[in-house]
Design a protein around this motif. Structure first.
Motif, PDB file in Angstrom:
ATOM      1  N   CYS A 433       3.683   9.154 -11.383  1.00  0.00           N
ATOM      2  CA  CYS A 433       3.426  10.386 -10.631  1.00  0.00           C
ATOM      3  C   CYS A 433       3.055  10.033  -9.188  1.00  0.00           C
ATOM      4  O   CYS A 433       2.606   8.932  -8.908  1.00  0.00           O
ATOM      5  N   ALA A 434       3.216  11.020  -8.315  1.00  0.00           N
ATOM      6  CA  ALA A 434       2.718  10.869  -6.950  1.00  0.00           C
ATOM      7  C   ALA A 434       1.189  10.872  -6.966  1.00  0.00           C
ATOM      8  O   ALA A 434       0.572  11.230  -7.979  1.00  0.00           O
ATOM      9  N   SER A 435       0.597  10.493  -5.854  1.00  0.00           N
ATOM     10  CA  SER A 435      -0.841  10.185  -5.834  1.00  0.00           C
ATOM     11  C   SER A 435      -1.686  11.206  -5.077  1.00  0.00           C
ATOM     12  O   SER A 435      -2.897  11.062  -4.977  1.00  0.00           O
ATOM     13  N   PHE A 436      -1.031  12.264  -4.533  1.00  0.00           N
ATOM     14  CA  PHE A 436      -1.711  13.069  -3.517  1.00  0.00           C
ATOM     15  C   PHE A 436      -2.859  13.926  -4.032  1.00  0.00           C
ATOM     16  O   PHE A 436      -3.594  14.506  -3.246  1.00  0.00           O
ATOM     17  N   ASP A 437      -3.023  14.034  -5.356  1.00  0.00           N
ATOM     18  CA  ASP A 437      -4.136  14.866  -5.835  1.00  0.00           C
ATOM     19  C   ASP A 437      -5.489  14.185  -5.618  1.00  0.00           C
ATOM     20  O   ASP A 437      -6.476  14.835  -5.312  1.00  0.00           O
ATOM     21  N   LEU A 438      -5.538  12.862  -5.786  1.00  0.00           N
ATOM     22  CA  LEU A 438      -6.814  12.148  -5.664  1.00  0.00           C
ATOM     23  C   LEU A 438      -6.831  11.087  -4.564  1.00  0.00           C
ATOM     24  O   LEU A 438      -7.879  10.565  -4.214  1.00  0.00           O
ATOM     25  N   PHE A 439      -5.633  10.741  -4.025  1.00  0.00           N
ATOM     26  CA  PHE A 439      -5.544   9.620  -3.092  1.00  0.00           C
ATOM     27  C   PHE A 439      -4.697   9.997  -1.877  1.00  0.00           C
ATOM     28  O   PHE A 439      -3.941  10.956  -1.917  1.00  0.00           O
ATOM     29  N   LYS A 440      -4.790   9.171  -0.821  1.00  0.00           N
ATOM     30  CA  LYS A 440      -3.971   9.422   0.371  1.00  0.00           C
ATOM     31  C   LYS A 440      -2.490   9.166   0.080  1.00  0.00           C
ATOM     32  O   LYS A 440      -1.614   9.888   0.529  1.00  0.00           O
ATOM     33  N   ASN A 441      -2.218   8.100  -0.661  1.00  0.00           N
ATOM     34  CA  ASN A 441      -0.842   7.698  -0.980  1.00  0.00           C
ATOM     35  C   ASN A 441      -0.913   6.632  -2.081  1.00  0.00           C
ATOM     36  O   ASN A 441      -2.008   6.282  -2.534  1.00  0.00           O
ATOM     37  N   TYR A 442       0.252   6.127  -2.506  1.00  0.00           N
ATOM     38  CA  TYR A 442       0.222   5.162  -3.619  1.00  0.00           C
ATOM     39  C   TYR A 442      -0.468   3.862  -3.223  1.00  0.00           C
ATOM     40  O   TYR A 442      -1.063   3.185  -4.066  1.00  0.00           O
ATOM     41  N   GLU A 443      -0.414   3.500  -1.916  1.00  0.00           N
ATOM     42  CA  GLU A 443      -1.105   2.274  -1.481  1.00  0.00           C
ATOM     43  C   GLU A 443      -2.620   2.431  -1.649  1.00  0.00           C
ATOM     44  O   GLU A 443      -3.293   1.506  -2.111  1.00  0.00           O
ATOM     45  N   ASP A 444      -3.122   3.597  -1.255  1.00  0.00           N
ATOM     46  CA  ASP A 444      -4.550   3.872  -1.376  1.00  0.00           C
ATOM     47  C   ASP A 444      -4.968   3.827  -2.856  1.00  0.00           C
ATOM     48  O   ASP A 444      -5.988   3.236  -3.211  1.00  0.00           O
ATOM     49  N   ARG A 445      -4.141   4.430  -3.714  1.00  0.00           N
ATOM     50  CA  ARG A 445      -4.421   4.416  -5.158  1.00  0.00           C
ATOM     51  C   ARG A 445      -4.460   2.979  -5.678  1.00  0.00           C
ATOM     52  O   ARG A 445      -5.385   2.585  -6.407  1.00  0.00           O
ATOM     53  N   GLY A 446      -3.462   2.180  -5.297  1.00  0.00           N
ATOM     54  CA  GLY A 446      -3.413   0.785  -5.750  1.00  0.00           C
ATOM     55  C   GLY A 446      -4.583  -0.029  -5.244  1.00  0.00           C
ATOM     56  O   GLY A 446      -5.169  -0.835  -5.974  1.00  0.00           O
ATOM     57  N   GLN A 447      -4.945   0.203  -3.988  1.00  0.00           N
ATOM     58  CA  GLN A 447      -6.051  -0.558  -3.386  1.00  0.00           C
ATOM     59  C   GLN A 447      -7.378  -0.204  -4.058  1.00  0.00           C
ATOM     60  O   GLN A 447      -8.191  -1.092  -4.360  1.00  0.00           O
ATOM     61  N   GLN A 448      -7.583   1.098  -4.309  1.00  0.00           N
ATOM     62  CA  GLN A 448      -8.825   1.515  -4.980  1.00  0.00           C
ATOM     63  C   GLN A 448      -8.901   0.936  -6.395  1.00  0.00           C
ATOM     64  O   GLN A 448      -9.968   0.531  -6.859  1.00  0.00           O
ATOM     65  N   PHE A 449      -7.748   0.875  -7.065  1.00  0.00           N
ATOM     66  CA  PHE A 449      -7.709   0.284  -8.403  1.00  0.00           C
ATOM     67  C   PHE A 449      -8.067  -1.200  -8.342  1.00  0.00           C
ATOM     68  O   PHE A 449      -8.888  -1.698  -9.120  1.00  0.00           O
ATOM     69  N   LYS A 450      -7.488  -1.917  -7.392  1.00  0.00           N
ATOM     70  CA  LYS A 450      -7.768  -3.352  -7.276  1.00  0.00           C
ATOM     71  C   LYS A 450      -9.244  -3.599  -6.958  1.00  0.00           C
ATOM     72  O   LYS A 450      -9.861  -4.496  -7.538  1.00  0.00           O
ATOM     73  N   ASP A 451      -9.800  -2.771  -6.048  1.00  0.00           N
ATOM     74  CA  ASP A 451     -11.225  -2.908  -5.720  1.00  0.00           C
ATOM     75  C   ASP A 451     -12.086  -2.674  -6.958  1.00  0.00           C
ATOM     76  O   ASP A 451     -13.065  -3.392  -7.212  1.00  0.00           O
ATOM     77  N   ALA A 452     -11.700  -1.645  -7.745  1.00  0.00           N
ATOM     78  CA  ALA A 452     -12.474  -1.299  -8.963  1.00  0.00           C
ATOM     79  C   ALA A 452     -12.405  -2.426  -9.994  1.00  0.00           C
ATOM     80  O   ALA A 452     -13.410  -2.757 -10.643  1.00  0.00           O
ATOM     81  N   VAL A 453     -11.233  -3.043 -10.134  1.00  0.00           N
ATOM     82  CA  VAL A 453     -11.058  -4.151 -11.097  1.00  0.00           C
ATOM     83  C   VAL A 453     -11.963  -5.328 -10.686  1.00  0.00           C
ATOM     84  O   VAL A 453     -12.621  -5.944 -11.526  1.00  0.00           O
ATOM     85  N   ARG A 454     -12.001  -5.605  -9.404  1.00  0.00           N
ATOM     86  CA  ARG A 454     -12.782  -6.757  -8.926  1.00  0.00           C
ATOM     87  C   ARG A 454     -14.276  -6.532  -9.059  1.00  0.00           C
ATOM     88  O   ARG A 454     -15.059  -7.470  -8.998  1.00  0.00           O
ATOM     89  N   GLU A 455     -14.663  -5.269  -9.227  1.00  0.00           N
ATOM     90  CA  GLU A 455     -16.096  -4.965  -9.415  1.00  0.00           C
ATOM     91  C   GLU A 455     -16.515  -4.998 -10.884  1.00  0.00           C
ATOM     92  O   GLU A 455     -17.700  -4.861 -11.182  1.00  0.00           O
ATOM     93  N   LEU A 456     -15.560  -5.140 -11.798  1.00  0.00           N
ATOM     94  CA  LEU A 456     -15.899  -5.084 -13.241  1.00  0.00           C
ATOM     95  C   LEU A 456     -16.786  -6.259 -13.647  1.00  0.00           C
ATOM     96  O   LEU A 456     -16.647  -7.355 -13.142  1.00  0.00           O
TER      97      LEU A 456
END
Length: 456
Positions: A433-456
């Motif tokens: 799906c597109a990302s615009f409901d919660l994120f600026k774009n797919y890059e922002d979604r991917g970056q937030q996911f990577k940041d979240a993984v690194r904080e686990l």
């Protein structure tokens, strides 16, 4: 609203209006100015600070958050951003008065003698474009990378002197290309995507993709997938000027590329190229196709087999496309945020070799999740929804997966997926799906996911 006045220009100049001030539009404006046009840039939305600074630096007139019709309709020619649909009021008015409306690629193509390697397809085009560029650059060719990827093609034409360009071309770009010719055209596949721009007719979208072959002659090449049903359907009703080079993993093909005992075989010149699929940097069935397409381009250009093998073996995939993030407690985390349609998610699941906790969801473009059902049954133990409205995902998979959980941030999704997975599993963000409901774009979604993984 901010506008920048240009130095006064003589009225004898042809007037070029650029609609949309993103990477492609600002690059086109710069090239047009270099070529002596009177340039005006208009964006109906806000212009990013980076691009505004460039336009000011170059003394190019612009406006944002509006379209001044008198100014735009006075253009000799208009370069349009691929994101602006035909139904936009300003485009309708330009069409009515028969003002030529073209893409940045069409415009910039006029000013370079470089050989054009153009890659399109519903899925895999960014990966294949990046891999092809990597192979050519490593072989010592003087090559640029542009189109839907990297820096603006027009800006590079204005500032560089490459002998070859590898261009990732979307259907939206192709719609506004007329005289431009690909020396080597690649069509990877045709699957339903962006149908809202094509009257919800797959044949209209397919016709758009086949424009990659327009203006080709017998000195040019058209590379396509012989296993793709929609491509084969499109071939039947068309004639081609170029030499055809198909690729397949289902049957032996001459000339072209095929699979034999887990080896890619490319046979278009005297010397065949072979490489074990186990040695490819990109794994998964869809990436065999992508590697074949890139390999055929390399052989058309008569690159050395050793150089090709080395490049196809050491290529690092693009960010947000099946990107390995980390392994935590034996669980692998993969960021495939660029998967904004169901087909891309299908390819991602198809390449997984372990049990998967799948993070899905976002803005649904009328998705048909049916094609994922078999793979979900085989490989997915839980689905974590990441989006504001997840009802259609629940409806599609409630019979196939025991656990479906709703989340509303990348951090929450990563944490819940981590708890649902066990050692040896893979947590896969491949949203479909597109990302615009919660994120600026797919890059922002991917970056937030990577940041979240690194904080686990």
């Amino acid at each position: 609203m901010e506008s920048q006045q240009n130095i006064s220009t003589p009225n004898t100049q042809a007037k070029l209006v650029v609609l949309g001030a993103g990477e492609s539009g600002v690059g086109a404006a710069y090239l047009a100015q270099q070529k002596g046009f009177d340039v005006f840039v208009s964006d109906f939305g806000p212009i990013a600070d980076k691009y505004k600074a460039q336009l000011k630096q170059w003394n190019i007139r612009f406006e944002e958050q509006q379209h001044t019709e008198a100014e735009i309709l006075a253009a000799t020619e208009v370069v349009k951003s691929p994101g602006i649909p035909e139904k936009a009021p300003i485009i309708k008015k330009l069409r009515e008065q028969k003002t030529p409306v073209i893409s940045e690629i069409e415009f910039a193509g006029r000013y370079t003698e470089a050989k054009m390697i153009c890659i399109t397809g519903s899925n895999g085009k960014t990966t294949t474009t990046s891999l092809t560029y990597h192979i050519l650059k490593n072989a010592g060719l003087n090559v640029g990378l542009a189109g839907n990827i990297g820096n603006s093609f027009a800006y590079q034409v204005a500032t560089e002197s490459f002998d070859h360009y590898v261009l990732e071309i979307s259907s939206f770009m192709l719609d506004d290309m007329y005289e431009f010719k690909a020396d080597i055209a690649v069509l990877l596949n045709i699957t339903p995507d962006h149908l809202d721009r094509y009257d919800y007719k797959l044949e209209n979208y397919a016709a758009s993709k086949f424009r990659i072959t327009q203006n080709q002659t017998e000195h040019d090449y058209f590379i396509y997938c012989a296993d793709d049903a929609e491509t084969l359907k499109g071939l039947q009703s068309r004639t081609f000027g170029a030499q055809l080079l198909p690729f397949s993993i289902e049957k032996e093909i001459h000339p072209g590329a095929y699979l034999e005992n887990d080896n890619i075989v490319i046979n278009i010149h005297q010397e065949h190229f072979t490489m074990s699929i186990k040695d490819l940097a990109l794994q998964g069935k869809h990436n065999i196709y992508n590697s074949m397409a890139s390999g055929i381009v390399a052989k058309v250009l008569e690159l050395r087999n050793e150089s090709m093998r080395e490049s196809m073996g050491n290529f690092k995939n693009i960010e947000h496309r099946l990107e390995f993030v980390a392994k935590i407690s034996g669980i692998s985390f993969i960021n495939d945020s660029k998967a904004t349609n169901v087909n891309s998610t299908w390819y991602a699941l198809e390449s997984m070799t372990s049990d998967v906790v799948l993070i899905l969801g976002g803005v649904d473009k009328g998705n048909d999740y049916g094609m994922l059902k078999d793979l979900v049954k085989q490989k997915v133990k839980a689905i974590v929804c990441l989006g504001k409205d997840n009802k259609r995902i629940h409806d599609a998979f409630e019979d196939d997966v025991e656990v479906i959980v709703n989340t509303f941030s990348a951090q929450e999704a990563a944490q819940i997926a981590f708890h649902l997975a066990k050692k040896g599993d893979t947590v896969l963000l491949s949203p479909a799906c597109a990302s615009f409901d919660l994120f600026k774009n797919y890059e922002d979604r991917g970056q937030q996911f990577k940041d979240a993984v690194r904080e686990l």
